[in-house]
Design a protein around this motif. Structure first.
Motif, PDB file in Angstrom:
ATOM      1  N   VAL A   9       0.678  -0.580  -0.010  1.00 41.29           N
ATOM      2  CA  VAL A   9       0.192  -0.108  -0.172  1.00 41.29           C
ATOM      3  C   VAL A   9       0.711   0.710   0.043  1.00 41.29           C
ATOM      4  CG1 VAL A   9      -1.364   1.419   1.430  1.00 41.29           C
ATOM      5  CG2 VAL A   9      -1.442  -0.770   1.257  1.00 41.29           C
ATOM      6  N   ARG A  10       2.107   1.531   0.761  1.00 42.47           N
ATOM      7  CA  ARG A  10       3.145   2.319   1.432  1.00 42.47           C
ATOM      8  C   ARG A  10       3.297   2.598  -0.314  1.00 42.47           C
ATOM      9  NH1 ARG A  10       8.339   2.909   5.009  1.00 42.47           N
ATOM     10  NH2 ARG A  10       8.346   5.193   4.386  1.00 42.47           N
ATOM     11  N   LEU A  11       3.601   1.735  -1.569  1.00 47.18           N
ATOM     12  CA  LEU A  11       4.215   2.093  -2.550  1.00 47.18           C
ATOM     13  C   LEU A  11       3.336   1.881  -3.446  1.00 47.18           C
ATOM     14  CD1 LEU A  11       7.110   1.793  -5.071  1.00 47.18           C
ATOM     15  CD2 LEU A  11       6.062  -0.730  -4.946  1.00 47.18           C
ATOM     16  N   LYS A  12       1.760   1.911  -4.034  1.00 42.17           N
ATOM     17  CA  LYS A  12       1.107   2.356  -4.249  1.00 42.17           C
ATOM     18  C   LYS A  12       0.802   3.887  -4.141  1.00 42.17           C
ATOM     19  CE  LYS A  12      -1.255  -2.075  -4.987  1.00 42.17           C
ATOM     20  NZ  LYS A  12      -2.355  -3.045  -4.617  1.00 42.17           N
ATOM     21  N   LEU A  13       1.052   4.226  -3.101  1.00 37.65           N
ATOM     22  CA  LEU A  13       0.843   5.678  -2.332  1.00 37.65           C
ATOM     23  C   LEU A  13       1.703   6.443  -2.870  1.00 37.65           C
ATOM     24  CD1 LEU A  13      -0.919   5.297   1.275  1.00 37.65           C
ATOM     25  CD2 LEU A  13      -2.708   6.116  -1.262  1.00 37.65           C
ATOM     26  N   THR A  14       2.362   6.059  -3.375  1.00 37.95           N
ATOM     27  CA  THR A  14       3.645   6.601  -3.669  1.00 37.95           C
ATOM     28  C   THR A  14       4.169   7.019  -5.294  1.00 37.95           C
ATOM     29  OG1 THR A  14       5.257   5.643  -1.816  1.00 37.95           O
ATOM     30  CG2 THR A  14       6.425   6.844  -3.855  1.00 37.95           C
ATOM     31  N   LEU A  15       3.665   6.431  -5.429  1.00 35.61           N
ATOM     32  CA  LEU A  15       3.394   5.569  -7.276  1.00 35.61           C
ATOM     33  C   LEU A  15       1.949   6.681  -7.498  1.00 35.61           C
ATOM     34  CD1 LEU A  15       3.866   2.194  -8.283  1.00 35.61           C
ATOM     35  CD2 LEU A  15       5.918   4.608  -8.795  1.00 35.61           C
ATOM     36  N   SER A  16       1.265   7.132  -6.772  1.00 38.28           N
ATOM     37  CA  SER A  16       0.172   7.558  -6.947  1.00 38.28           C
ATOM     38  C   SER A  16       0.256   9.047  -6.704  1.00 38.28           C
ATOM     39  CB  SER A  16      -1.117   7.184  -5.943  1.00 38.28           C
ATOM     40  OG  SER A  16      -1.923   5.795  -6.477  1.00 38.28           O
ATOM     41  N   TYR A  17       1.225   9.639  -5.224  1.00 35.07           N
ATOM     42  CA  TYR A  17       1.336  10.760  -5.042  1.00 35.07           C
ATOM     43  C   TYR A  17       2.297  11.298  -6.296  1.00 35.07           C
ATOM     44  CZ  TYR A  17      -0.344  10.015  -0.657  1.00 35.07           C
ATOM     45  OH  TYR A  17      -1.399   9.609   0.658  1.00 35.07           O
ATOM     46  N   ALA A  18       3.553  11.168  -6.785  1.00 33.62           N
ATOM     47  CA  ALA A  18       4.104  10.808  -7.583  1.00 33.62           C
ATOM     48  C   ALA A  18       3.542  10.915  -9.298  1.00 33.62           C
ATOM     49  CB  ALA A  18       5.277  10.028  -7.694  1.00 33.62           C
ATOM     50  N   GLY A  19       2.753  10.204  -9.406  1.00 36.71           N
ATOM     51  CA  GLY A  19       1.794  10.495 -10.410  1.00 36.71           C
ATOM     52  C   GLY A  19       0.657  11.599 -10.479  1.00 36.71           C
ATOM     53  N   PHE A  20       0.704  12.239  -9.201  1.00 34.84           N
ATOM     54  CA  PHE A  20      -0.494  13.646  -9.608  1.00 34.84           C
ATOM     55  C   PHE A  20       0.047  14.523 -10.001  1.00 34.84           C
ATOM     56  CE2 PHE A  20      -2.106  16.553  -7.481  1.00 34.84           C
ATOM     57  CZ  PHE A  20      -3.840  16.464  -7.898  1.00 34.84           C
ATOM     58  N   LEU A  21       1.343  14.178  -9.084  1.00 37.07           N
ATOM     59  CA  LEU A  21       2.708  15.542  -8.948  1.00 37.07           C
ATOM     60  C   LEU A  21       3.051  15.933 -10.376  1.00 37.07           C
ATOM     61  CD1 LEU A  21       3.668  17.873  -7.050  1.00 37.07           C
ATOM     62  CD2 LEU A  21       5.703  16.067  -6.654  1.00 37.07           C
TER      63      LEU A  21
END
Length: 361
Positions: A9-21
């Motif tokens: 979940v942490r990696l998914k959230l990280t990728l989501s934050y980076a993708g959104f940014l």
């Protein structure tokens, strides 16, 4: 259930934050590029045709900077997203640790998540409440099992002793031995049946039917009337029709236990038992009240625990198996009702059972 491992979940959230940014950066830089390109075309139209468009030159000069910004945003998004996701998911680590500890048998562990109330705090508090309830139930079951084993072992040990004495003395009176063994065996059977009834009520393995508590009270009083006469106790029943929804057999057992308890634990002579049924706005009430010795609130609070008896109960031939009021409590809870025990100022006990009224009464 076996499942394939996936991204955390942490990696998914990280990728989501980076993708959104990154998406936000692309939109921002795209808007800036279009603005520069538009400004260049406007200058071209005003100053005349050039050999090379100023807008094109601006865009070409802006492209390396935009690429560098995108790389920075990607690195910043991944690193910042990883740290932010870790901080946000930190409570989940504590909850997971507590869950594993509970699965390993440590029900005393608590999360006790600090901080203000949010979704994680509500989840942690709910989990702590569940653990507390499970710990209390397991402790109660262990205590019950230990008490039941002790209670069942006692008649078996007495029976073995009587048989050993008879074997050692062939001239011993067998008639007395048989009578005593019969009494002990009967007590063991009563205890076993009480344990089975208690288990059945705990599991709520019964069909709910329309039951009139006033008729149940009359049936219990009629059945126990000879016992009341034997003890010199006056048994009085009164009240209104009290329709409830439940098991007729279990509610009869509940009422019989209450009336039997009130008869047996009464004054030595000229005692009284009052059985009353009533109706409230959404519930029906069964009250069993009896004269007797003065009881303290501390003693009354323990009477519904399995195998708990007052001191006067142990030394009488009507001591029972110590499950009468425990069964009453379990049956009441199985019917979504409430049980209240109150010592009477003049001596004795008042027990009130309140059950949900049958629908459509």
């Amino acid at each position: 259930m076996a499942r394939r491992s996936g991204l955390s979940v942490r990696l998914k959230l990280t990728l989501s934050y980076a993708g959104f940014l990154m998406l936000a950066g692309v939109l921002l830089l795209g808007a800036a590029g279009l603005f520069l390109l538009r400004q260049g075309w406007l200058r071209t139209n005003e100053e005349g045709a050039w050999r090379q468009s100023p807008g094109t030159e601006l865009v070409r000069g802006f492209a390396p900077t935009a690429a560098a910004v995108m790389v920075f945003l990607l690195v910043f998004g991944l690193l910042g997203g990883w740290l932010l996701a870790g901080r946000m998911l930190a409570p989940m680590d504590r909850i997971t640790h507590a869950t594993r500890a509970a699965a390993a048998g440590s029900l005393s562990h608590r999360i006790r998540l600090p901080g203000r109330k949010d979704e994680f705090r509500e989840l942690a508090d709910a989990f702590d409440t569940m653990l507390a309830q499970l710990e209390a139930q397991v402790a109660e079951q262990q205590r019950f099992a230990a008490n039941a084993s002790h209670e069942l072992r006692t008649p078996l040990a007495i029976s073995k002793t009587l048989i050993d004495v008879a074997r050692a003395d062939p001239n011993h009176d067998t008639g007395e031995l048989v009578d005593r063994l019969h009494t002990i065996n009967t007590r063991a059977i009563d205890l076993t049946e009480a344990l089975l009834l208690l288990s059945r009520a705990n599991q709520r393995a019964f069909t709910r039917e329309h039951v009139d508590l006033s008729l149940v009270a009359e049936e219990a009083a009629e059945t126990l009337h000879p016992l009341a006469e034997k003890h010199g106790v006056i048994l009085e029943t009164s009240g209104d029709i009290a329709p409830a929804a439940g098991s007729p057999a279990l509610l009869l057992q509940l009422t019989t236990n209450l009336v039997h308890n009130a008869i047996v634990h009464n004054l030595p002579q000229q005692g009284t038992v009052w059985v009353h049924t009533g109706v409230r706005p959404k519930t029906v009430v069964l009250t069993v009240e009896n004269t007797g010795e003065q009881l303290t609130p501390q003693l009354v609070a323990t009477l519904t625990e399995p195998f708990q008896r007052g001191t006067e109960r142990i030394h009488t031939d009507q001591a029972g198996v110590g499950l009468g009021l425990a069964i009453v409590k379990t049956i009441t809870e199985a019917h979504d009702g409430t049980l209240a025990l109150t010592p009477r100022p003049a001596g004795g006990l008042r027990i009130t059972v309140e059950l949900p009224a049958a629908s459509g009464r």
